[in-house]
Every structure is written in structure tokens, then in C-alpha cells.
Design a protein around this motif. Structure first.
Motif, PDB file in Angstrom:
ATOM      1  N   ILE A   3       0.718  -1.232  -0.041  1.00  0.00           N
ATOM      2  CA  ILE A   3      -0.186  -0.089   0.172  1.00  0.00           C
ATOM      3  C   ILE A   3       0.547   1.514  -0.117  1.00  0.00           C
ATOM      4  CG2 ILE A   3      -1.670   1.074   1.828  1.00  0.00           C
ATOM      5  CD1 ILE A   3      -2.380  -1.762   0.034  1.00  0.00           C
ATOM      6  N   GLU A   4       2.063   1.544   0.976  1.00  0.00           N
ATOM      7  CA  GLU A   4       2.696   2.052   0.919  1.00  0.00           C
ATOM      8  C   GLU A   4       3.855   2.788   0.003  1.00  0.00           C
ATOM      9  OE1 GLU A   4       2.625   6.493   3.715  1.00  0.00           O
ATOM     10  OE2 GLU A   4       3.762   3.735   4.941  1.00  0.00           O
ATOM     11  N   ARG A  27       7.193   4.204  -0.280  1.00  0.00           N
ATOM     12  CA  ARG A  27       7.809   4.978   0.670  1.00  0.00           C
ATOM     13  C   ARG A  27       9.480   4.164  -0.061  1.00  0.00           C
ATOM     14  NH1 ARG A  27       6.388   1.495   5.765  1.00  0.00           N
ATOM     15  NH2 ARG A  27       8.499   0.517   5.826  1.00  0.00           N
ATOM     16  N   ILE A  33      -4.945   0.328  -3.485  1.00  0.00           N
ATOM     17  CA  ILE A  33      -5.368   0.534  -2.213  1.00  0.00           C
ATOM     18  C   ILE A  33      -7.323   0.694  -2.960  1.00  0.00           C
ATOM     19  CG2 ILE A  33      -6.323   2.699  -0.568  1.00  0.00           C
ATOM     20  CD1 ILE A  33      -3.516   3.524   0.124  1.00  0.00           C
ATOM     21  N   ALA A  40      -7.588  -2.994  -3.393  1.00  0.00           N
ATOM     22  CA  ALA A  40      -8.191  -3.762  -1.810  1.00  0.00           C
ATOM     23  C   ALA A  40      -9.277  -3.694  -1.116  1.00  0.00           C
ATOM     24  CB  ALA A  40      -6.392  -3.470  -1.106  1.00  0.00           C
ATOM     25  N   THR A  41      -9.493  -2.197  -1.400  1.00  0.00           N
ATOM     26  CA  THR A  41     -11.156  -1.936  -0.361  1.00  0.00           C
ATOM     27  C   THR A  41     -12.130  -3.266  -0.969  1.00  0.00           C
ATOM     28  OG1 THR A  41     -11.486  -0.391  -2.111  1.00  0.00           O
ATOM     29  CG2 THR A  41     -10.223   0.531   0.013  1.00  0.00           C
ATOM     30  N   ARG A  42     -11.910  -3.609  -2.127  1.00  0.00           N
ATOM     31  CA  ARG A  42     -13.280  -4.410  -3.029  1.00  0.00           C
ATOM     32  C   ARG A  42     -12.645  -5.812  -2.956  1.00  0.00           C
ATOM     33  NH1 ARG A  42     -16.113  -1.104  -6.857  1.00  0.00           N
ATOM     34  NH2 ARG A  42     -14.766   0.129  -6.825  1.00  0.00           N
ATOM     35  N   GLY A  43     -11.660  -5.888  -2.002  1.00  0.00           N
ATOM     36  CA  GLY A  43     -11.442  -7.108  -1.985  1.00  0.00           C
ATOM     37  C   GLY A  43     -10.293  -8.287  -2.730  1.00  0.00           C
ATOM     38  N   ARG A  85       0.305 -11.153  -1.709  1.00  0.00           N
ATOM     39  CA  ARG A  85       0.033 -12.742  -0.695  1.00  0.00           C
ATOM     40  C   ARG A  85      -0.288 -13.988  -1.419  1.00  0.00           C
ATOM     41  NH1 ARG A  85      -3.839 -12.355   5.098  1.00  0.00           N
ATOM     42  NH2 ARG A  85      -3.148  -9.748   5.752  1.00  0.00           N
ATOM     43  N   TYR A 123       1.209   5.545  13.935  1.00  0.00           N
ATOM     44  CA  TYR A 123       2.008   5.233  12.779  1.00  0.00           C
ATOM     45  C   TYR A 123       2.435   6.403  11.731  1.00  0.00           C
ATOM     46  CZ  TYR A 123       2.091   3.222   7.896  1.00  0.00           C
ATOM     47  OH  TYR A 123       2.250   3.201   6.624  1.00  0.00           O
ATOM     48  N   THR A 124       3.869   6.158  11.275  1.00  0.00           N
ATOM     49  CA  THR A 124       4.098   7.046  10.396  1.00  0.00           C
ATOM     50  C   THR A 124       4.300   6.825   9.327  1.00  0.00           C
ATOM     51  OG1 THR A 124       5.486   6.526  12.674  1.00  0.00           O
ATOM     52  CG2 THR A 124       6.434   8.150  10.720  1.00  0.00           C
ATOM     53  N   ARG A 125       4.137   7.928   8.571  1.00  0.00           N
ATOM     54  CA  ARG A 125       3.217   8.024   7.014  1.00  0.00           C
ATOM     55  C   ARG A 125       4.616   8.037   6.490  1.00  0.00           C
ATOM     56  NH1 ARG A 125      -1.106   7.475   3.535  1.00  0.00           N
ATOM     57  NH2 ARG A 125      -2.960   8.234   4.312  1.00  0.00           N
ATOM     58  N   LEU A 139      -7.540   4.123   7.169  1.00  0.00           N
ATOM     59  CA  LEU A 139      -7.099   3.038   6.867  1.00  0.00           C
ATOM     60  C   LEU A 139      -5.833   1.945   7.308  1.00  0.00           C
ATOM     61  CD1 LEU A 139      -5.067   5.412   3.696  1.00  0.00           C
ATOM     62  CD2 LEU A 139      -7.077   3.694   3.289  1.00  0.00           C
ATOM     63  N   LEU A 158      -8.940  -0.647   8.716  1.00  0.00           N
ATOM     64  CA  LEU A 158      -9.246  -1.853   7.473  1.00  0.00           C
ATOM     65  C   LEU A 158      -7.998  -2.441   7.584  1.00  0.00           C
ATOM     66  CD1 LEU A 158     -11.342  -0.060   4.548  1.00  0.00           C
ATOM     67  CD2 LEU A 158     -12.004  -1.431   6.289  1.00  0.00           C
ATOM     68  N   LEU A 173      -5.224  -1.168   5.992  1.00  0.00           N
ATOM     69  CA  LEU A 173      -4.212  -1.081   4.459  1.00  0.00           C
ATOM     70  C   LEU A 173      -3.103  -0.639   5.173  1.00  0.00           C
ATOM     71  CD1 LEU A 173      -7.628   0.484   2.914  1.00  0.00           C
ATOM     72  CD2 LEU A 173      -6.465  -1.673   2.233  1.00  0.00           C
ATOM     73  N   LEU A 174      -2.951   0.388   6.306  1.00  0.00           N
ATOM     74  CA  LEU A 174      -1.677   0.396   7.088  1.00  0.00           C
ATOM     75  C   LEU A 174      -2.094  -0.256   8.206  1.00  0.00           C
ATOM     76  CD1 LEU A 174      -1.798   4.442   6.808  1.00  0.00           C
ATOM     77  CD2 LEU A 174      -1.296   2.492   4.941  1.00  0.00           C
ATOM     78  N   VAL A 187      -8.067 -10.408   6.391  1.00  0.00           N
ATOM     79  CA  VAL A 187      -7.740  -8.786   6.876  1.00  0.00           C
ATOM     80  C   VAL A 187      -8.813  -8.728   5.704  1.00  0.00           C
ATOM     81  CG1 VAL A 187      -6.469  -6.705   6.561  1.00  0.00           C
ATOM     82  CG2 VAL A 187      -5.351  -8.445   7.377  1.00  0.00           C
ATOM     83  N   ARG A 227     -11.965  -6.610   4.957  1.00  0.00           N
ATOM     84  CA  ARG A 227     -12.342  -5.759   3.721  1.00  0.00           C
ATOM     85  C   ARG A 227     -14.051  -5.690   3.091  1.00  0.00           C
ATOM     86  NH1 ARG A 227      -6.149  -5.535   1.984  1.00  0.00           N
ATOM     87  NH2 ARG A 227      -5.932  -4.650   4.242  1.00  0.00           N
ATOM     88  N   ILE A 255     -15.277   1.033   2.405  1.00  0.00           N
ATOM     89  CA  ILE A 255     -14.947   2.993   3.188  1.00  0.00           C
ATOM     90  C   ILE A 255     -15.286   3.386   1.753  1.00  0.00           C
ATOM     91  CG2 ILE A 255     -12.882   1.792   2.008  1.00  0.00           C
ATOM     92  CD1 ILE A 255     -11.554   3.945   3.975  1.00  0.00           C
ATOM     93  N   PHE A 280     -13.826   7.200  -0.106  1.00  0.00           N
ATOM     94  CA  PHE A 280     -13.182   7.686  -0.252  1.00  0.00           C
ATOM     95  C   PHE A 280     -13.198   9.074  -0.213  1.00  0.00           C
ATOM     96  CE2 PHE A 280      -9.999   3.874  -1.373  1.00  0.00           C
ATOM     97  CZ  PHE A 280      -9.481   4.449  -0.318  1.00  0.00           C
TER      98      PHE A 280
END
Ligand SMILES: Nc1ncnc2c1ncn2[C@@H]1O[C@H](COP(=O)(O)OP(=O)(O)O)[C@@H](O)[C@H]1O
Ligand SMILES: [Mg+2]
Lengths: 279, 294
Positions: free
Chosen positions: A2-3, A6, A187, A190-193, A198, B10-12, B51, B54, B56-57, B78, B82, B87, B89
Motif C-alpha cells: 500500500i505504501e 516509501r 488501495i 484492496a478495499t474491494r477484496g 500474498r 503510525y508514521t507515514r 486506513l 481496514l 490497509l496501513l 484482513v 475489507r 470505505i 474515499f
């Protein structure tokens, strides 16, 4: 997953006011070009070690967290490791027979092959490092201005320098944009499954493939938006002899000359070392 | 409790020069079947909190429980969470990724491998629940829709998952007053008709005070106040200092405090304000009260 941003530092600019960020972009690009040329030429371990020292020095100058820079190279290095295996397995030369360790059909592992491939890959890593450091310490605008100023003489030959640089810069700018876009799409899915990162490799690739098409779509939309925005501001590269003026003029300081001289010296040293050192 | 958040940090962009600590020891609980409003100024960490709810983070420290189970501990799935909690946005552009409305809304049902007939029914119901006629919108391109319509499609896509809870990130931001009312009415309807748990974030108490059962005030990654809208509004002065927009009635009440310092400010409706004022007016009949604008 997701990130992602980074983990990818490619194309990022970190404005931390270090000596490297403050150098004139023209100086930086020139230094970069000659050092890259030298690194491409060298092959012996002695000069590679000197190159490592130089990179460490640059890293110290840049004041960037080492972990951050290395993190950005992680994917590249794992890719290189796979390449390394192939290089070693398929390496052939005349003097190799003496140093063979293992042999099966066309595949051979020899000391000579290992050493040669290590030298090549170390060089590639240094090149990648230098490139990422240039990008991390130079804003895109500076990079473009510097490149344009350096390439200006080529205009005499009828090359559209400004346009070429612009195209290059826009292409670079799209890298972080696309990364953000991948982040957004993963994202959203992922919010829709959809599960990312994985399951077995096949499942992982399937999950990623669902992103490709929307990624292209939104990429094209971005292009359209960008061209509209440029047109709305009357952007014309070389329209009827118009000259685009610059908001910020470039200033060549003493430190820039110093950097250039140092780089030149370093190159000479690298090449000399490469010539005299036996391995 | 549907969700419990326990001392989450949480650290972005952790490990980069751009690192920001977005949540700093955030603890809260979200009860089932209610509307919980998370209110805070921009950058307070509201979106980050949603986030992490859910999964996601993944929190750098602390835990998130769903129905009492830690969502990052082994037996918990997880992805399953979801599908049960949707959610929406802040910008629908962040959410929609298919070409046409029909394809986007049916993405969830297709993921769940529902039979086509049931999937179709779900898509139709969801689109109509948000006020978009199915036949007319099914084949429309998402890029051809207006902002408000895109937002509705995004909500429909979530409804099609048949979730037990929906998180809305700043649902009223950027809408005109009428669109805002319609959206809040839709949220209220979802709670009443479908018994959904709702979590919504906002930088303004004005929209959510009348709607929410519970208000949680977030500031710089921490919960600074929580409780019923009334009990939170009682701290109107502090909220103002946090840059949170207050409901008009509270603003009027705060303004009138320059005349009557003991005036309450936790009223939700005009009628309540009037009643409160009548407590003071008999003593102030000699002069017309001057409304100072605050
Ligand atoms: N994608 C992101 N990358 C890096 N930092 C972010 C990102 N999103 C938010 N942040 C930072 O996290 C903090 C909390 O932001 P956010 O959760 O979006 O707050 P809110 O939704 O309340 O406005 C802010 O300081 C913001 O700068
Ligand atoms: Mg937000």
C-alpha cells in the motif's frame, strides 16, 4: 504494497539544503557525465574500491539517510543478482578451462567467470547509485535547466534542444506519478477484496495484472490533462523565434569549479589505478 | 464494539526523509449500529486512521480490534474484513478504477464470485439506493460523470459488497449545500434501513452534529474529546481553537455569551436555542440585546 512510494526513491528530490543540492546543476551534470564515463571504463578491484570510497564521500555530502538510498536500490540489486547468476553460468573465455569449478552441459562455473561478473555488476551498481544520487539531490526543474544550458551549442546543428529536454523531463516526472497511481489503484482494489502481496507467485501476478489496464488509462488521462494545461498557458517551445526566459538564473560559483576539478582528478586517478593495478 | 483502536501509532513514509507521525497514541472505540463522527482539522490524521481500521496501513505500534479480534493476528483474514467493511474515499477518483459504472459497481460481487443474477440484482439495488437509475447509468463511462455522480457511484460500489459498516472519508467536502444535505440524508437512510454502522470524518461539526450518535475529536494524531454531540459541543471554545467549524447555532450561542456568560452552548436545534435564550431574556427586557458577530 500500500505504501509503495516509501520503498521507491527513484525520481524523488529531497531538498535538504546539503552541499550537493546547492551545486549548480550544470556542474553536477558535468561531474556526473565524466565520473560515469570513468566508472564505465574501469574494471579492476583497486579502482572499484576507490569508486566505493568516492560514493561514500558523496553519500556523506548528501546528508541523505543511507537506508533510504539503499532501500531505493533494493529492487534493482535483487534483479542484478538474478542477472549475476546467468552471467556466471554462461561465461565463456579461452583461458577459462584452468579455473573451472563446476561443469554441466553448456553451463560452467569458473573463478574467472565469477570475478568478471562481479566486476561488471559492481560497476552497474555504482552507475545506478550515481544516477539516483543525482536525481535525489537535483530538482527536476534544475536538471532540465542545467541540461538545456549544457546542450545549447547543439542548437547550431539544428537539434531541438529545448524540446528534447522537455520531453525527457516530462518522462521523468511521470515515474513518481505512476508510482502514486499504482498506490491509489492497489488501495482502491484492496478495499474491494483483492489481495496483494500474498499467496503464490501466480496469484500475486494475477492481482497486479488487474492494475495494468487502469494504470494505462489514467496515464493517458494525465497526458491529456498535461497537454491541455500547457496549451492553456500558451506553451510554445520554439514558436517563431520566441525565447523562453527563466525565472531563476543559474550561478556558477567557486564551489562548482572545485567540484568539477575534483571529479576530473578522481577520474584520472580511477583510470590510472586501473592501468597499473594487476587485478 | 465493532472496532477498538488501542494506542495506535503510525508514521507515514517511515524510513524516508519525508516521514510524518500521523497517529500518536490514538485510542477509540466504534460501537455497532451507530453513526460515529471523527472530527478534526486537516492533517489531524483522520484519513490515516480510517486506513488503519481496514488494515490497509499496519500500525507501527498498538493494535486494531474488529469484533474483539486483532486484525493483524494470524487467524484473522484482513481481506475478509475489507469485504465486510467498506470505505468511501474523500475523492471518488481515488476509488473508481473501471471504465464504466456497471463494471465498477459489480467489481465487488464479481470478486466474491456471486452468481450473475444475484450480482446484477445487487448492482441494480446499489445504484438505485444512491439515486442513479440502473438502465441509464449501467453503461455510462465514469470519465463522463460529474463529481457528485462519481461520488454516488463510489458509494454504490461499496454498497454492492453488502458490508456491515461503511467508513466515509470527508463525504461532504467539496459539495454544494444541497448535495451535502442529500448525502447526509443518504447516510442516515443507510443506518436506518440497512442497520449499517457508519463512521464518517469531517473537519466541521456543522454537518455531523445533528447526525452522529458519537463524536470523536482528533487533533495531531490523538483523541482529544469524545462523547455525544452535545457533550462535545459543550467544549465549543476549545473546538474553535482547534480550527473545527462549529454549527451555526453553536456559533450564535458563543457570540451571545458576551452578553450572558453562563449561556449553554450544547444546543443542537434552533428550538433548543430559543428555549435557552428565554431563560435569560426576562432579565434583559430593558435593552435590546445586540448580536455581536463572533
Ligand atoms: N500519502 C501520504 N504520504 C505522506 N504523508 C502523508 C500522506 N497522507 C497523509 N500524510 C501525512 O499524514 C498526516 C495525517 O494526514 P491525514 O491522515 O491525511 O489527515 P486528515 O485526513 O485528517 O487531513 C499529515 O501530516 C499528512 O501530511
Ligand atoms: Mg483526509
Amino acid at each position: 504494497m500500500i505504501e509503495i512510494s516509501r520503498h521507491i526513491s527513484f525520481g524523488q528530490y529531497v531538498d535538504n539544503g546539503s552541499r550537493l543540492t546547492r551545486l549548480d546543476p550544470r556542474a553536477k551534470i558535468l561531474c556526473f557525465v565524466i565520473v560515469v564515463a570513468a566508472v564505465t571504463y574501469i574494471s579492476h578491484f583497486a579502482s572499484l574500491a576507490l569508486c566505493l570510497l568516492f560514493c561514500l564521500f558523496l553519500q556523506w555530502l548528501s546528508r541523505l539517510p543511507l537506508r533510504y538510498v539503499l532501500q531505493g536500490m533494493r529492487m534493482f540489486i535483487s534483479f542484478l543478482l538474478i542477472l549475476f547468476a546467468f552471467q556466471v553460468l554462461f561465461y565463456t573465455s579461452s583461458t577459462q578451462a584452468a579455473s573451472t569449478i563446476w561443469h554441466w552441459g553448456v553451463l560452467t562455473v569458473s573463478w574467472e567467470g565469477i570475478i568478471h561478473s562481479t566486476q561488471v555488476d559492481l560497476r552497474v551498481i555504482f552507475l545506478y547509485y550515481l544516477t539516483s544520487l543525482l536525481m535525489l539531490t537535483t530538482s527536476l526543474v534544475d536538471l532540465a535547466d542545467g541540461a538545456e544550458a549544457l546542450l545549447r551549442p547543439l542548437r547550431r546543428l539544428g537539434l531541438p534542444v529545448h524540446e528534447l529536454v522537455m520531453v525527457f523531463v516530462v518522462a521523468l516526472k511521470f515515474v513518481p506519478l505512476l508510482i502514486t497511481e499504482v498506490e491509489r489503484l492497489s488501495i482502491a482494489q484492496a478495499t474491494r477484496g483483492v489481495r496483494f502481496g500474498r499467496g503464490n507467485p501466480l496469484q500475486r501476478i494475477r492481482a497486479l495484472s488487474g492494475i495494468i489496464v487502469p494504470l494505462f488509462m489514467s496515464g493517458l488521462q494525465r497526458v491529456e490533462m498535461l497537454s491541455t494545461a500547457m496549451e492553456a498557458r500558451c506553451y510554445r517551445a520554439g514558436y517563431r523565434g520566441w525565447r523562453r526566459s527563466k525565472l531563476r538564473a543559474l550561478h556558477w560559483n567557486r564551489s562548482d569549479s572545485l567540484a568539477l576539478v575534483c571529479s576530473a582528478l578522481l577520474c584520472a586517478l580511477l583510470i590510472a589505478l586501473n592501468l597499473v593495478s594487476p587485478f | 464494539m465493532l472496532f477498538e483502536v488501542k494506542d495506535v501509532y503510525y508514521t507515514r513514509m517511515r524510513g524516508t526523509p519525508f516521514a510524518v507521525e500521523a497517529l500518536k497514541g490514538c485510542s477509540l472505540a466504534i460501537p455497532e449500529g451507530e453513526i460515529t463522527a471523527i472530527v478534526g482539522p486537516t492533517q489531524a490524521g483522520k484519513s490515516t486512521l480510517l486506513l488503519t481500521l481496514l488494515g490497509l496501513l499496519r500500525p507501527t505500534r498498538g493494535s486494531v480490534l474488529f469484533h474483539g479480534q486483532d486484525i493483524h493476528q494470524a487467524p484473522f483474514n484482513v481481506e475478509d474484513l475489507r469485504l465486510r467493511v467498506g470505505i468511501v474515499f474523500q475523492s471518488p477518483e481515488a476509488q473508481l478504477f473501471e471504465e464504466t459504472v456497471g463494471k465498477d459497481v459489480s467489481f465487488g460481487p464479481r470478486r466474491k464470485r456471486l452468481p450473475p443474477a444475484q450480482s446484477r440484482r445487487l448492482v441494480q439495488e446499489s445504484l438505485e439506493a444512491v439515486g442513479l437509475p440502473y438502465e441509464e447509468f449501467r453503461t455510462r463511462y465514469i470519465s463522463s460523470l460529474s463529481g457528485g455522480q462519481k461520488r454516488r457511484v463510489a458509494i454504490a460500489g461499496v454498497l454492492a459488497l453488502e458490508p456491515e459498516a461503511i467508513l466515509f472519508d470527508e463525504p461532504t467536502a467539496g459539495l454544494d449545500p444541497q448535495g451535502r444535505q442529500e448525502l447526509l440524508a443518504l447516510i442516515q437512510r443507510l443506518k436506518m434501513e440497512r442497520r449499517l454502522t457508519i463512521v464518517l470524518t469531517s473537519s466541521s461539526l456543522a454537518d455531523v452534529a445533528a447526525l452522529a450518535d458519537q463524536v470523536i475529536v482528533l487533533h495531531e494524531g490523538r483523541v482529544v474529546l469524545s462523547g455525544s454531540p452535545r457533550s462535545v459541543l459543550a467544549h465549543a471554545k476549545e473546538l474553535l481553537a482547534l480550527d473545527i467549524t462549529l454549527p451555526e447555532i453553536t456559533q450564535i450561542a458563543l457570540g451571545l455569551r458576551s452578553l450572558w456568560p453562563s449561556l449553554r452552548c450544547d444546543m443542537l436545534t434552533l428550538a433548543e436555542l430559543e428555549e435557552e435564550l428565554l431563560r435569560f431574556l426576562p432579565h434583559a427586557t430593558s435593552q435590546e440585546p445586540q448580536l455581536s458577530s463572533s
